[in-house]
Design an enzyme around this catalytic site. Structure first.
Site, short mmCIF file in Angstrom:
data_model
loop_
_atom_site.label_atom_id
_atom_site.label_comp_id
_atom_site.label_asym_id
_atom_site.label_seq_id
_atom_site.Cartn_x
_atom_site.Cartn_y
_atom_site.Cartn_z
N PRO A 1 0.12 3.41 16.58
CA PRO A 1 1.29 3.69 17.42
C PRO A 1 2.49 4.00 16.54
O PRO A 1 2.71 3.36 15.52
CB PRO A 1 1.49 2.39 18.21
CG PRO A 1 0.85 1.33 17.37
CD PRO A 1 -0.32 2.00 16.70
N ASP B 1 0.84 -1.20 0.00
CA ASP B 1 0.00 0.00 0.00
C ASP B 1 0.87 1.25 0.00
O ASP B 1 1.73 1.43 0.87
CB ASP B 1 -0.91 0.00 1.24
CG ASP B 1 -1.83 1.19 1.27
OD1 ASP B 1 -2.93 1.09 0.67
OD2 ASP B 1 -1.48 2.21 1.88
N LYS C 1 -2.97 5.85 -4.44
CA LYS C 1 -4.12 6.72 -4.16
C LYS C 1 -4.01 8.07 -4.87
O LYS C 1 -2.91 8.61 -5.04
CB LYS C 1 -4.25 6.94 -2.65
CG LYS C 1 -4.27 5.64 -1.84
CD LYS C 1 -4.29 5.88 -0.36
CE LYS C 1 -4.10 4.59 0.42
NZ LYS C 1 -2.69 4.13 0.39
N GLU D 1 5.74 -10.85 13.32
CA GLU D 1 4.66 -10.95 14.30
C GLU D 1 3.32 -10.63 13.65
O GLU D 1 2.32 -11.34 13.87
CB GLU D 1 4.94 -9.97 15.45
CG GLU D 1 3.84 -9.87 16.49
CD GLU D 1 4.14 -8.79 17.52
OE1 GLU D 1 3.23 -8.00 17.81
OE2 GLU D 1 5.30 -8.73 18.01
N HIS E 1 -8.14 9.20 -2.31
CA HIS E 1 -7.54 9.16 -0.97
C HIS E 1 -8.46 9.76 0.10
O HIS E 1 -8.59 9.20 1.20
CB HIS E 1 -6.21 9.91 -0.99
CG HIS E 1 -5.26 9.48 0.07
ND1 HIS E 1 -3.89 9.57 -0.06
CD2 HIS E 1 -5.46 8.95 1.30
CE1 HIS E 1 -3.30 9.10 1.02
NE2 HIS E 1 -4.24 8.73 1.87
N TYR F 1 2.55 9.86 0.21
CA TYR F 1 3.48 9.20 1.12
C TYR F 1 4.93 9.42 0.72
O TYR F 1 5.83 9.31 1.55
CB TYR F 1 3.23 7.69 1.15
CG TYR F 1 1.90 7.25 1.68
CD1 TYR F 1 1.01 8.14 2.28
CD2 TYR F 1 1.51 5.91 1.58
CE1 TYR F 1 -0.22 7.71 2.74
CE2 TYR F 1 0.28 5.48 2.05
CZ TYR F 1 -0.58 6.38 2.62
OH TYR F 1 -1.80 5.95 3.07
#
Length: 319
Positions: A215, A48, A83, A268, A114, A53
């Site tokens: 986070p 993505d 986007k 993870e 977007h 970005y």
């Protein structure tokens, strides 16, 4: 039982349900490129990005090297999302052609609007100022341009991001091609229940960004993974809180976009595909909101996204 790693979209394409996000406030090109190459080796198939970005070139370099130089993966096995930024609503075809040039690709698999807002031509930075916004968004013209991108083969599917139920309904009233996907912030503390129900009724896939509550971002927090309920469920399944939050998102039938360039966390996150929450877990998570309201606490969704207030200016509801 593992999750099926692919989900079928209303256009017939398959989307990998575990996506790898590439937004980074630092936007170090080589770091992003290496993270994508590592993600490929770990089995990530969905990448993505977005013009705003600044990561399109890095993602493109990593993918094209893997496809054409290393020949470790084939293009048809990779799903790429980018986007349309708010300053490019006047010409989606030109914007997508620039994205493809940035990435060195012939097409992207998914191209999203977007945000449901139009920006002045100079507003090419992630967090616009109030004066950067146009008061009117001609969504019908924008969507016609998106459909043209599809007709020209520049993308395989088109969709939206950060759209409420009202915005999507307005779009459906005139769209020749309905959106295949709506990408929104979603996690156990911002569950988007009404929006998910609406999208399900209209066969629109919901993809969750910031599925851990963001986070590491300036607007995010660790409230999701720090929540005692999430941690208790993680202990029960011998999993991590992050895996529990991701599994909750996957249990809603959509996809999640995870963002970490840390190798340990990347592994993870992928292992969340192996975790299935039971009915009791899901019920406990559903009760998180009412427990916090009873204690007079605010939820993450009231403070996370930097566009929360901006979106409200152009919308009639919060879904």
């Amino acid at each position: 039982m593992k999750y099926n790693q692919m989900s079928r979209l209303n256009c017939g394409a398959n989307i990998p349900i575990m996506g790898f996000g590439t937004y980074s406030s630092e936007n170090v090109r080589e770091e992003t490129k290496q993270a994508v190459k590592t993600a490929l080796k770990m089995g990530y198939k969905h990448f993505d990005t977005a013009r705003i970005y600044g990561s399109e070139a890095s993602v493109g370099e990593a993918l094209t090297e893997a496809i054409f130089v290393d020949q470790s993966v084939e293009r048809q096995d990779i799903f790429v999302t980018s986007k349309l930024w708010g300053s490019d609503h006047h010409h989606p075809v030109s914007a997508l052609n620039q994205t493809l040039l940035n990435m060195g690709l012939e097409y992207v698999d998914m191209y999203l609007v977007h945000w449901p807002v139009k920006l002045k031509p100079w507003a090419t930075y992630p967090v616009p100022n109030e004066q950067d916004f146009e008061r009117v968004l001609d969504l019908e013209t924008t969507w016609a341009g998106m459909e043209k991108c599809l007709d020209m083969g520049l993308c395989r599917a088109i969709g939206v991001s950060n759209f409420s139920t009202i915005k999507i309904q307005r779009l459906l009233n005139f769209a020749s091609v309905p959106p295949a996907l709506n990408q929104v912030e979603m996690h156990p503390m911002w569950r988007q229940s009404k929006l998910r129900e609406f999208c399900r009724d209209h066969n629109i896939h919901v993809s969750a960004y910031s599925p851990l509550g963001g986070p590491g971002n300036s607007w995010g927090s660790t409230a999701v993974v720090d929540d005692p309920i999430i941690q208790s469920i993680a202990l029960k399944h011998k999993a991590t809180p992050a895996q529990v939050a991701l599994s909750w998102g996957l249990s809603k039938g959509g996809s999640v976009i995870v963002k970490s360039f840390n190798k340990h966390r990347m592994k993870e996150n992928m292992r969340a595909l192996d975790l299935r929450l039971d009915d009791r877990d899901l019920l406990d998570i559903e009760r998180m909101e009412e427990r916090k309201i009873m204690r007079g606490e605010f939820l993450v969704n009231e403070t996370t996204s930097p566009y929360k207030t901006i979106q409200d200016l152009w919308d009639d509801e919060i879904s």
